[in-house]
Design an enzyme around this catalytic site. Structure first.
Site, short mmCIF file in Angstrom:
data_model
loop_
_atom_site.label_atom_id
_atom_site.label_comp_id
_atom_site.label_asym_id
_atom_site.label_seq_id
_atom_site.Cartn_x
_atom_site.Cartn_y
_atom_site.Cartn_z
N LYS A 108 49.49 25.26 20.42
CA LYS A 108 50.58 25.18 21.36
C LYS A 108 51.91 25.63 20.77
O LYS A 108 52.86 25.92 21.48
CB LYS A 108 50.73 23.71 21.82
CG LYS A 108 49.54 23.21 22.61
CD LYS A 108 49.68 21.69 22.88
CE LYS A 108 48.72 20.99 21.96
NZ LYS A 108 48.61 19.55 22.10
N GLY A 109 51.97 25.63 19.44
CA GLY A 109 53.26 25.85 18.76
C GLY A 109 54.00 27.11 19.17
O GLY A 109 55.22 27.13 19.24
N GLU A 134 52.83 33.89 16.61
CA GLU A 134 52.66 32.55 16.02
C GLU A 134 54.03 31.94 15.73
O GLU A 134 55.00 32.67 15.50
CB GLU A 134 51.80 32.71 14.75
CG GLU A 134 51.53 31.47 13.94
CD GLU A 134 50.80 30.34 14.67
OE1 GLU A 134 51.25 29.94 15.77
OE2 GLU A 134 49.81 29.84 14.12
N ASP A 135 54.09 30.61 15.76
CA ASP A 135 55.37 29.95 15.50
C ASP A 135 55.75 30.01 14.02
O ASP A 135 56.84 30.42 13.67
CB ASP A 135 55.34 28.49 15.99
CG ASP A 135 54.13 27.70 15.48
OD1 ASP A 135 53.26 28.27 14.79
OD2 ASP A 135 54.06 26.48 15.77
N ASP A 159 52.55 28.74 7.42
CA ASP A 159 52.82 27.73 6.40
C ASP A 159 51.89 28.00 5.21
O ASP A 159 52.19 28.88 4.40
CB ASP A 159 52.58 26.36 7.07
CG ASP A 159 52.95 25.19 6.19
OD1 ASP A 159 53.90 25.31 5.41
OD2 ASP A 159 52.29 24.13 6.31
N LYS A 201 57.06 30.09 5.70
CA LYS A 201 57.39 29.26 4.52
C LYS A 201 56.63 29.84 3.33
O LYS A 201 55.55 29.35 2.99
CB LYS A 201 56.90 27.83 4.73
CG LYS A 201 57.76 26.96 5.63
CD LYS A 201 57.18 25.55 5.66
CE LYS A 201 57.85 24.70 6.71
NZ LYS A 201 57.12 23.43 6.93
N PHE A 225 60.25 20.14 6.82
CA PHE A 225 59.53 19.98 8.08
C PHE A 225 60.47 20.19 9.26
O PHE A 225 61.46 19.49 9.44
CB PHE A 225 58.85 18.62 8.17
CG PHE A 225 57.85 18.59 9.27
CD1 PHE A 225 56.61 19.21 9.12
CD2 PHE A 225 58.15 18.01 10.49
CE1 PHE A 225 55.69 19.22 10.15
CE2 PHE A 225 57.23 18.02 11.53
CZ PHE A 225 56.00 18.63 11.36
N ASP A 255 56.32 20.84 16.63
CA ASP A 255 56.28 19.41 16.97
C ASP A 255 56.24 18.50 15.76
O ASP A 255 55.86 18.91 14.67
CB ASP A 255 55.04 19.12 17.82
CG ASP A 255 53.75 19.16 16.98
OD1 ASP A 255 53.51 20.20 16.33
OD2 ASP A 255 53.03 18.15 16.95
P1 IMP Z 1 48.97 27.04 8.25
O1 IMP Z 1 49.76 28.30 8.02
O2 IMP Z 1 47.52 27.25 8.54
O3 IMP Z 1 49.19 26.05 7.14
O4 IMP Z 1 49.44 26.28 9.54
C1 IMP Z 1 50.44 26.67 10.32
C2 IMP Z 1 50.57 25.62 11.42
O5 IMP Z 1 51.04 24.36 10.88
C3 IMP Z 1 51.63 26.06 12.38
O6 IMP Z 1 51.08 26.82 13.43
C4 IMP Z 1 52.22 24.74 12.84
O7 IMP Z 1 51.50 24.26 13.94
C5 IMP Z 1 52.05 23.80 11.68
N1 IMP Z 1 53.32 23.66 10.90
C6 IMP Z 1 53.57 24.16 9.67
N2 IMP Z 1 54.82 23.85 9.26
C7 IMP Z 1 55.37 23.15 10.27
C8 IMP Z 1 56.69 22.55 10.45
O8 IMP Z 1 57.60 22.61 9.61
N3 IMP Z 1 56.87 21.90 11.62
C9 IMP Z 1 55.90 21.80 12.58
N4 IMP Z 1 54.69 22.35 12.45
C10 IMP Z 1 54.42 23.01 11.30
MG MG Z 2 50.60 26.59 15.42
#
Ligand code: IMP
Ligand code: MG
Length: 186
Positions: A49-50, A105-106, A109, A137, A158, A165
């Site tokens: 949903k992000g 994508e939002d 991370d 990040k 965060f 969210d």
């Molecule tokens: P990754 O890159 O697989 O670790 O995950 C990315 C997902 O983690 C994103 O799509 C977000 O849903 C969530 N996420 C990572 N950092 C944050 C943050 O600072 N705030 C809220 N959600 C986050």
């Molecule tokens: Mg996401």
């Protein structure tokens, strides 16, 4: 406790509505320029949903005909399973073979989710795949991800708002901010 007035839970605004608006106009213009001669259909794939809020603003800044599609993916975190395990909860609706894919994508991370999804998309033989992420990040990255269009690089804090969210709340804040630590401490 989450306040009735969500603004009170924010320690600091990192990206104002205005700043987000300007960046999205820039990203949209760049994407429009890059795809203006594309012969095949363009599919904008939002990762829910992000990315929902960013998606709806970005697609309106792309001045070309595009198709909408969405996925829901969840990554298993925190050691119970091997990192890198991603579950697809909602798949694409369309066959993307031979199409241009712009994945929206939002935030990237650890990179786990997008690293997995990139390989998944490639198996479906699209004409091209590019990734547009509002935030990245880089200090948290454990899986390699190429971001073709990146809004902002952010430090390891965060963030909430504009789709992001904490416990499923704050997604509807129109800006991005850092949550006050006392909100986590219940
Ligand atoms: P990754 O890159 O697989 O670790 O995950 C990315 C997902 O983690 C994103 O799509 C977000 O849903 C969530 N996420 C990572 N950092 C944050 C943050 O600072 N705030 C809220 N959600 C986050
Ligand atoms: Mg996401």
């Amino acid at each position: 406790m989450i306040s009735q007035n969500m603004d009170q839970d924010i320690l600091k605004v990192v990206f104002s509505e205005q700043k987000l608006h300007e960046k999205i106009a820039e990203l949209g213009a760049q994407i429009t320029e890059d795809y203006k001669d594309a012969k095949e259909d363009i599919y904008c794939v939002g990762i829910l949903k992000g990315a929902a809020v960013f998606y709806t603003d970005l697609v309106r800044a792309i001045k070309l005909p595009v198709n909408f599609d969405f996925m829901i993916a969840s990554s298993y975190g925190n050691g119970t399973t091997t990192s890198g395990t991603v579950k697809i909860l909602k798949d694409l609706d369309y066959d993307i073979e031979g199409k241009h894919l712009i994945v929206i994508e939002d935030i990237i991370d650890s990179g786990t989710t997008m690293h997995y999804l990139t390989k998944y998309f490639q198996q479906r033989r699209p004409k091209s795949v590019k990734l547009c992420a509002l935030l990245s990040k880089p200090s948290r990255r454990t899986a390699h991800v190429d971001i073709d269009y990146c809004g902002f690089e952010v430090p390891d804090e965060f963030l909430v708002g504009y789709g992001l969210d904490y416990a499923e709340k704050y997604r509807n804040l129109p800006y991005i901010g850092i949550l006050k630590p006392e909100v986590y401490a219940e």
